[in-house]
Design an enzyme around this catalytic site. Structure first.
Site, PDB file in Angstrom:
ATOM      1  N   CYS A 131      18.526  30.826 -20.484  1.00  0.00           N
ATOM      2  CA  CYS A 131      18.343  29.569 -21.211  1.00  0.00           C
ATOM      3  C   CYS A 131      18.523  28.369 -20.275  1.00  0.00           C
ATOM      4  O   CYS A 131      19.661  28.006 -19.937  1.00  0.00           O
ATOM      5  CB  CYS A 131      19.349  29.517 -22.364  1.00  0.00           C
ATOM      6  SG  CYS A 131      19.353  27.959 -23.253  1.00  0.00           S
ATOM      7  N   CYS A 134      20.430  25.438 -21.722  1.00  0.00           N
ATOM      8  CA  CYS A 134      21.885  25.646 -21.761  1.00  0.00           C
ATOM      9  C   CYS A 134      22.505  25.499 -20.371  1.00  0.00           C
ATOM     10  O   CYS A 134      23.565  24.897 -20.220  1.00  0.00           O
ATOM     11  CB  CYS A 134      22.210  27.050 -22.275  1.00  0.00           C
ATOM     12  SG  CYS A 134      21.339  27.524 -23.767  1.00  0.00           S
ATOM     13  N   ASP A 135      21.874  26.078 -19.356  1.00  0.00           N
ATOM     14  CA  ASP A 135      22.556  26.250 -18.071  1.00  0.00           C
ATOM     15  C   ASP A 135      21.919  25.516 -16.886  1.00  0.00           C
ATOM     16  O   ASP A 135      22.492  25.521 -15.789  1.00  0.00           O
ATOM     17  CB  ASP A 135      22.639  27.750 -17.740  1.00  0.00           C
ATOM     18  CG  ASP A 135      23.443  28.507 -18.790  1.00  0.00           C
ATOM     19  OD1 ASP A 135      24.409  27.922 -19.318  1.00  0.00           O
ATOM     20  OD2 ASP A 135      23.102  29.662 -19.095  1.00  0.00           O
TER      21      ASP A 135
HETATM   22  C1  LIG Z   1      23.852  33.561 -22.195  1.00  0.00           C
HETATM   23  C2  LIG Z   1      23.564  32.511 -23.259  1.00  0.00           C
HETATM   24  C3  LIG Z   1      24.053  31.221 -23.088  1.00  0.00           C
HETATM   25  C4  LIG Z   1      23.820  30.246 -24.061  1.00  0.00           C
HETATM   26  N1  LIG Z   1      24.340  28.993 -23.875  1.00  0.00           N
HETATM   27  C5  LIG Z   1      24.161  28.063 -24.844  1.00  0.00           C
HETATM   28  C6  LIG Z   1      24.723  26.757 -24.698  1.00  0.00           C
HETATM   29  O1  LIG Z   1      25.363  26.446 -23.681  1.00  0.00           O
HETATM   30  N2  LIG Z   1      24.524  25.863 -25.703  1.00  0.00           N
HETATM   31  C7  LIG Z   1      23.794  26.173 -26.833  1.00  0.00           C
HETATM   32  O2  LIG Z   1      23.674  25.333 -27.727  1.00  0.00           O
HETATM   33  N3  LIG Z   1      23.236  27.386 -26.980  1.00  0.00           N
HETATM   34  C8  LIG Z   1      23.391  28.333 -26.013  1.00  0.00           C
HETATM   35  N4  LIG Z   1      22.817  29.564 -26.153  1.00  0.00           N
HETATM   36  C9  LIG Z   1      21.969  29.808 -27.345  1.00  0.00           C
HETATM   37  C10 LIG Z   1      22.884  30.121 -28.551  1.00  0.00           C
HETATM   38  O3  LIG Z   1      23.750  31.174 -28.208  1.00  0.00           O
HETATM   39  C11 LIG Z   1      22.047  30.498 -29.759  1.00  0.00           C
HETATM   40  O4  LIG Z   1      21.115  29.489 -30.047  1.00  0.00           O
HETATM   41  C12 LIG Z   1      22.957  30.694 -30.977  1.00  0.00           C
HETATM   42  O5  LIG Z   1      23.987  31.617 -30.720  1.00  0.00           O
HETATM   43  C13 LIG Z   1      22.146  31.179 -32.177  1.00  0.00           C
HETATM   44  O6  LIG Z   1      23.027  31.291 -33.247  1.00  0.00           O
HETATM   45  P1  LIG Z   1      22.679  32.194 -34.508  1.00  0.00           P
HETATM   46  O7  LIG Z   1      23.861  32.073 -35.405  1.00  0.00           O
HETATM   47  O8  LIG Z   1      21.346  31.861 -35.025  1.00  0.00           O
HETATM   48  O9  LIG Z   1      22.571  33.696 -33.966  1.00  0.00           O
HETATM   49  P2  LIG Z   1      23.440  34.576 -32.976  1.00  0.00           P
HETATM   50  O10 LIG Z   1      24.429  33.795 -32.220  1.00  0.00           O
HETATM   51  O11 LIG Z   1      22.453  35.398 -32.221  1.00  0.00           O
HETATM   52  O12 LIG Z   1      24.241  35.538 -33.986  1.00  0.00           O
HETATM   53  C14 LIG Z   1      23.577  36.565 -34.665  1.00  0.00           C
HETATM   54  C15 LIG Z   1      24.607  37.361 -35.434  1.00  0.00           C
HETATM   55  O13 LIG Z   1      23.962  38.280 -36.308  1.00  0.00           O
HETATM   56  C16 LIG Z   1      24.622  39.524 -36.265  1.00  0.00           C
HETATM   57  N5  LIG Z   1      23.667  40.557 -36.684  1.00  0.00           N
HETATM   58  C17 LIG Z   1      22.458  40.870 -36.135  1.00  0.00           C
HETATM   59  N6  LIG Z   1      21.895  41.902 -36.801  1.00  0.00           N
HETATM   60  C18 LIG Z   1      22.771  42.234 -37.793  1.00  0.00           C
HETATM   61  C19 LIG Z   1      22.772  43.238 -38.823  1.00  0.00           C
HETATM   62  N7  LIG Z   1      21.753  44.111 -38.963  1.00  0.00           N
HETATM   63  N8  LIG Z   1      23.830  43.310 -39.666  1.00  0.00           N
HETATM   64  C20 LIG Z   1      24.871  42.425 -39.547  1.00  0.00           C
HETATM   65  N9  LIG Z   1      24.917  41.453 -38.605  1.00  0.00           N
HETATM   66  C21 LIG Z   1      23.880  41.381 -37.734  1.00  0.00           C
HETATM   67  C22 LIG Z   1      25.098  39.635 -34.821  1.00  0.00           C
HETATM   68  O14 LIG Z   1      26.162  40.577 -34.700  1.00  0.00           O
HETATM   69  C23 LIG Z   1      25.557  38.194 -34.572  1.00  0.00           C
HETATM   70  O15 LIG Z   1      26.875  38.036 -35.017  1.00  0.00           O
HETATM   71  C24 LIG Z   1      23.044  30.562 -25.205  1.00  0.00           C
HETATM   72  C25 LIG Z   1      22.532  31.854 -25.369  1.00  0.00           C
HETATM   73  C26 LIG Z   1      22.796  32.829 -24.421  1.00  0.00           C
HETATM   74  C27 LIG Z   1      22.250  34.229 -24.610  1.00  0.00           C
END
Ligand SMILES: Cc1cc2nc3c(=O)[nH]c(=O)nc-3n(C[C@H](O)[C@H](O)[C@H](O)COP(=O)(O)OP(=O)(O)OC[C@H]3O[C@@H](n4cnc5c(N)ncnc54)[C@H](O)[C@@H]3O)c2cc1C
Length: 306
Positions: A131, A134-135
């Protein structure tokens, strides 16, 4: 009977659960296998409002978990394998229970596709990223490489020129899949060099951080090494939606389709938030914002359909 079942424990899931619980609803949040979502593999977050000093991903997500519990969310460690949205109450089949609820909020996220190298896992957050938004900031005046050949890779490469000294785009073929207009912007940017017909065989580091890449030319098989400080893997994302196939409308890439202004999906009473419905703005604060919308929408739905 659960009022609102939230699937996912990332920023979208926790925020949705907090809003629904504060509206007086009985809320159960299922964590999935990655409790805290994608951010738990991130060392430093500098762009989530409210934290003047960088906060680690696990710390931020622990704060969200604690806040959810404080407002009465029941957090359960379980993974959903199958859902039945054909009638209400909705049924979600987990590994340890079947959850029946009046409304469901889906916040299962989207996972970055990785190369699958051990060295890549070792150096995530220490030079390896998926990303640039992000980084990228951490690579001021550094040498970085972007891996991929689609729109995302080209966008990431162009964005990184705001910080990096040089950006090398590494692509295993001799043409890009990205739109022509994006390619034109890439080709005229003097900071960007393209390595065609090249695959990354390994990420080299000094145990603390990334120092280079081991490369192979796909035509001649010739091996080479390239010094870099950062590697951005940009080969796409996979929304976690396989369990919803046939139950909800998704787009060609598998993202859940939602109403443009709200969090409504194709099934009344099922709402969506975060990366799982957002291929463009994959950021924690956006997911949290969408979680808020889903929490409010679920509460409004229940006040009419309880
Ligand atoms: C390495 C990295 C660094 C990042 N750095 C940043 C940053 O600095 N700033 C920023 O704003 N964003 C950053 N991001 C992006 C950010 O992490 C995502 O945009 C954000 O986490 C998305 O949130 P979400 O709640 O939509 O999903 P996610 O964080 O992906 O959470 C999904 C959840 O769903 C659960 N899940 C999935 N399938 C199932 C199932 N079948 N049953 C039950 N639970 C399930 C998972 O266990 C998880 O808990 C980064 C991403 C990565 C990979």
């Amino acid at each position: 009977m659960i009022d609102v079942l939230v699937i996912g424990s990332g920023p979208a899931g926790y925020t949705a659960a907090i809003y629904a619980a504060r509206a007086g609803r009985k809320v159960v949040l299922l964590t999935g296998t990655q409790q805290g979502g994608q951010l738990i593999i991130t060392s430093f977050i500098e762009n989530y409002p409210g934290f003047a000093d960088p906060i680690s991903g696990p710390e931020l997500m622990e704060k969200m978990r604690l806040q959810s519990e404080k407002v009465g969310v029941d957090i359960v460690y379980d993974v959903i394998n199958r859902v039945d949205f054909s009638q209400r109450p909705f049924k979600c089949f987990g590994e340890s229970a079947v959850y029946e609820s009046k409304a469901v909020i889906i916040a299962t996220g989207a996972n970055a596709k990785w190369l699958g190298l051990d060295s890549e896992t070792k150096y995530v957050g220490r030079g390896v990223s998926a990303c640039a938004t992000c980084d990228g900031f951490f690579f001021r005046n550094k040498e970085v490489a972007v891996i991929g050949g689609g729109n995302t890779a080209v966008e990431e490469a162009l964005y990184l020129t705001n910080f990096a000294q040089h950006v090398t785009l590494i692509h295993r073929r001799d043409t890009l899949r990205a739109e022509r207009i994006m390619q034109q912007r890439l080709f005229v940017n003097e900071k960007i060099k393209i390595l065609w017909n090249t695959e990354v065989r390994d990420i080299i580091g000094n145990d603390e951080k990334v120092t280079g890449l081991s490369l192979q030319n796909t035509q001649t098989n010739e091996m080479s090494e390239m010094p870099v400080d950062g590697v951005f893997v940009a080969i796409g994302h996979q929304p976690a939606t396989s369990i919803f196939v046939g139950q909800l409308k998704t787009d060609d890439s598998g993202y859940i389709i939602k109403d443009s202004l709200s969090s409504k999906t194709s099934v009344e009473g099922v709402f969506v938030a975060g990366d799982v419905c957002n291929p463009t703005y994959r950021q924690a604060v956006v997911s949290a914002g969408q979680g808020c919308i889903a929490g409010i929408d679920a509460d409004k739905f229940l006040s009419i359909n309880n």
